[in-house]
Design a protein around this motif. Structure first.
Motif, PDB file in Angstrom:
ATOM      1  N   LEU A  28       0.199  -1.365   0.182  1.00 15.49           N
ATOM      2  CA  LEU A  28      -0.242  -0.069   0.003  1.00 15.49           C
ATOM      3  C   LEU A  28       0.897   1.302   0.083  1.00 15.49           C
ATOM      4  O   LEU A  28       0.549   1.892  -0.564  1.00 15.49           O
ATOM      5  N   THR A  29       1.590   1.114   0.727  1.00 17.83           N
ATOM      6  CA  THR A  29       2.796   2.307   1.085  1.00 17.83           C
ATOM      7  C   THR A  29       3.972   2.422  -0.005  1.00 17.83           C
ATOM      8  O   THR A  29       4.104   3.472  -0.425  1.00 17.83           O
ATOM      9  N   GLY A  30       4.332   1.708  -0.904  1.00 18.24           N
ATOM     10  CA  GLY A  30       5.749   1.320  -1.220  1.00 18.24           C
ATOM     11  C   GLY A  30       7.007   2.400  -0.218  1.00 18.24           C
ATOM     12  O   GLY A  30       8.063   2.187  -0.856  1.00 18.24           O
ATOM     13  N   ASP A  31       6.512   1.800   1.055  1.00 15.58           N
ATOM     14  CA  ASP A  31       8.273   2.387   1.826  1.00 15.58           C
ATOM     15  C   ASP A  31       7.790   1.766   2.826  1.00 15.58           C
ATOM     16  O   ASP A  31       7.004   1.123   3.828  1.00 15.58           O
ATOM     17  N   ALA A  32       9.261   0.891   3.575  1.00 13.79           N
ATOM     18  CA  ALA A  32       9.498  -0.590   4.285  1.00 13.79           C
ATOM     19  C   ALA A  32       8.917  -0.150   5.755  1.00 13.79           C
ATOM     20  O   ALA A  32       8.316  -0.016   7.236  1.00 13.79           O
ATOM     21  N   HIS A  33       8.856   1.897   5.513  1.00 15.29           N
ATOM     22  CA  HIS A  33       9.249   2.689   6.925  1.00 15.29           C
ATOM     23  C   HIS A  33       7.908   2.968   7.521  1.00 15.29           C
ATOM     24  O   HIS A  33       7.133   2.902   8.072  1.00 15.29           O
ATOM     25  N   LEU A  34       7.505   3.386   6.119  1.00 17.47           N
ATOM     26  CA  LEU A  34       5.478   3.605   6.546  1.00 17.47           C
ATOM     27  C   LEU A  34       4.275   2.749   6.718  1.00 17.47           C
ATOM     28  O   LEU A  34       4.114   2.656   7.364  1.00 17.47           O
ATOM     29  N   ALA A  35       5.244   1.581   6.042  1.00 23.10           N
ATOM     30  CA  ALA A  35       4.160   0.172   6.305  1.00 23.10           C
ATOM     31  C   ALA A  35       4.881  -0.122   7.578  1.00 23.10           C
ATOM     32  O   ALA A  35       3.606  -0.840   8.365  1.00 23.10           O
ATOM     33  N   GLU A  36       5.976  -0.352   8.181  1.00 19.95           N
ATOM     34  CA  GLU A  36       5.810  -0.558   9.716  1.00 19.95           C
ATOM     35  C   GLU A  36       4.877   0.577  10.083  1.00 19.95           C
ATOM     36  O   GLU A  36       4.353   0.568  11.270  1.00 19.95           O
ATOM     37  N   ASP A  37       5.363   1.974  10.851  1.00 16.44           N
ATOM     38  CA  ASP A  37       3.355   3.000  11.080  1.00 16.44           C
ATOM     39  C   ASP A  37       2.879   2.691  10.793  1.00 16.44           C
ATOM     40  O   ASP A  37       2.071   2.722  11.743  1.00 16.44           O
ATOM     41  N   LEU A  38       1.868   1.848   9.627  1.00 15.14           N
ATOM     42  CA  LEU A  38       1.044   1.991   9.551  1.00 15.14           C
ATOM     43  C   LEU A  38       0.268   0.611  10.449  1.00 15.14           C
ATOM     44  O   LEU A  38      -0.740   0.460  11.021  1.00 15.14           O
ATOM     45  N   VAL A  39       1.232  -0.320  10.357  1.00 19.19           N
ATOM     46  CA  VAL A  39       0.914  -1.137  10.821  1.00 19.19           C
ATOM     47  C   VAL A  39       0.627  -1.466  12.217  1.00 19.19           C
ATOM     48  O   VAL A  39      -0.088  -1.513  13.199  1.00 19.19           O
ATOM     49  N   GLN A  40       1.769  -0.598  13.157  1.00 23.02           N
ATOM     50  CA  GLN A  40       1.517  -0.178  14.396  1.00 23.02           C
ATOM     51  C   GLN A  40       0.697   0.792  14.617  1.00 23.02           C
ATOM     52  O   GLN A  40      -0.303   0.297  16.019  1.00 23.02           O
ATOM     53  N   THR A  41       0.219   1.918  13.237  1.00 18.47           N
ATOM     54  CA  THR A  41      -1.028   2.379  14.170  1.00 18.47           C
ATOM     55  C   THR A  41      -2.841   1.933  14.347  1.00 18.47           C
ATOM     56  O   THR A  41      -2.995   1.175  14.871  1.00 18.47           O
ATOM     57  N   ALA A  42      -2.346   0.755  13.143  1.00 16.88           N
ATOM     58  CA  ALA A  42      -3.656   0.154  12.846  1.00 16.88           C
ATOM     59  C   ALA A  42      -3.653  -1.172  14.382  1.00 16.88           C
ATOM     60  O   ALA A  42      -4.780  -1.101  14.604  1.00 16.88           O
ATOM     61  N   LEU A  43      -2.616  -2.195  14.748  1.00 13.17           N
ATOM     62  CA  LEU A  43      -2.470  -2.674  15.727  1.00 13.17           C
ATOM     63  C   LEU A  43      -2.430  -2.407  16.573  1.00 13.17           C
ATOM     64  O   LEU A  43      -3.394  -1.929  18.201  1.00 13.17           O
ATOM     65  N   PHE A  44      -2.076  -0.702  17.445  1.00 12.41           N
ATOM     66  CA  PHE A  44      -2.905   0.633  17.965  1.00 12.41           C
ATOM     67  C   PHE A  44      -4.429   0.514  18.372  1.00 12.41           C
ATOM     68  O   PHE A  44      -5.003   0.283  19.143  1.00 12.41           O
ATOM     69  N   LYS A  45      -4.513   1.017  17.112  1.00 10.72           N
ATOM     70  CA  LYS A  45      -6.278   1.290  17.484  1.00 10.72           C
ATOM     71  C   LYS A  45      -6.518  -0.112  17.190  1.00 10.72           C
ATOM     72  O   LYS A  45      -8.014   0.075  18.439  1.00 10.72           O
ATOM     73  N   ALA A  46      -6.875  -1.092  17.160  1.00 17.07           N
ATOM     74  CA  ALA A  46      -7.196  -2.521  17.478  1.00 17.07           C
ATOM     75  C   ALA A  46      -6.879  -3.009  18.630  1.00 17.07           C
ATOM     76  O   ALA A  46      -8.053  -4.238  19.451  1.00 17.07           O
TER      77      ALA A  46
END
Length: 167
Positions: A28-46
């Motif tokens: 989705l992001t095309g960037d490993a660091h943004l992908a990490e941030d995205l997963v962390q954000t999703a897991l935090f919200k979950a």
């Protein structure tokens, strides 16, 4: 469910599903660091809503992943062109060239085009489901997907077997 049981269930989910969520986030992001941030954000919200999630939590977490990514590219806060290098997804030697070619071509799509292709072909969502997740019409999903595939055909003709021939 007791608080300790909820924590154990969440921890088990994170351990089991983070690699798959990370692959999707990277696409989705095309960037490993943004992908990490995205997963962390999703897991935090979950985690905050874990006690309310009924049944399989994966669709809920993936929806957060998609909508958070959409918020990022809509706000342009994270909008920048960057390569897709850096994510070490497991691959067979025979697939390395294809993967690198596809990553380079995907990196040259807009965030919206890449997101539509990831949701449609990697996540296997229907046009209607993709439209609902992105908050756009199904006609926009069709036209964006068509434009993205046409651009991939132009950028990487060697992917013709993967993305199909020009209609």
């Amino acid at each position: 469910m007791a608080h300790a049981d909820e924590e154990d269930a969440f921890r088990a989910f994170v351990l089991a599903r983070t690699p798959a969520l990370s692959r999707t986030a990277y696409l989705l992001t095309g960037d490993a660091h943004l992908a990490e941030d995205l997963v962390q954000t999703a897991l935090f919200k979950a985690a905050r809503a874990w006690h309310r999630i009924q049944g399989d939590p994966e669709p809920y977490v993936r929806r957060i992943l998609y909508t958070q990514n959409i918020s990022w590219w809509r706000s342009r806060r994270h909008a920048r062109e960057h390569g897709l290098g850096g994510y070490d997804a497991p691959a067979r030697d025979a697939d390395v060239d294809l993967r690198l070619t596809l990553e380079a071509a995907l990196a040259r799509l807009t965030a919206k085009q890449r997101t539509v292709l990831v949701l449609r072909y990697f996540e296997d969502l229907t046009e209607v489901q993709t439209a609902e997740v992105l908050g756009i019409g199904s006609g926009t999903v069709k036209s964006t997907g068509r434009q993205a595939l046409a651009r991939l055909r132009t950028l990487a003709p060697e992917l013709a077997d993967l993305v199909g021939r020009t209609p």
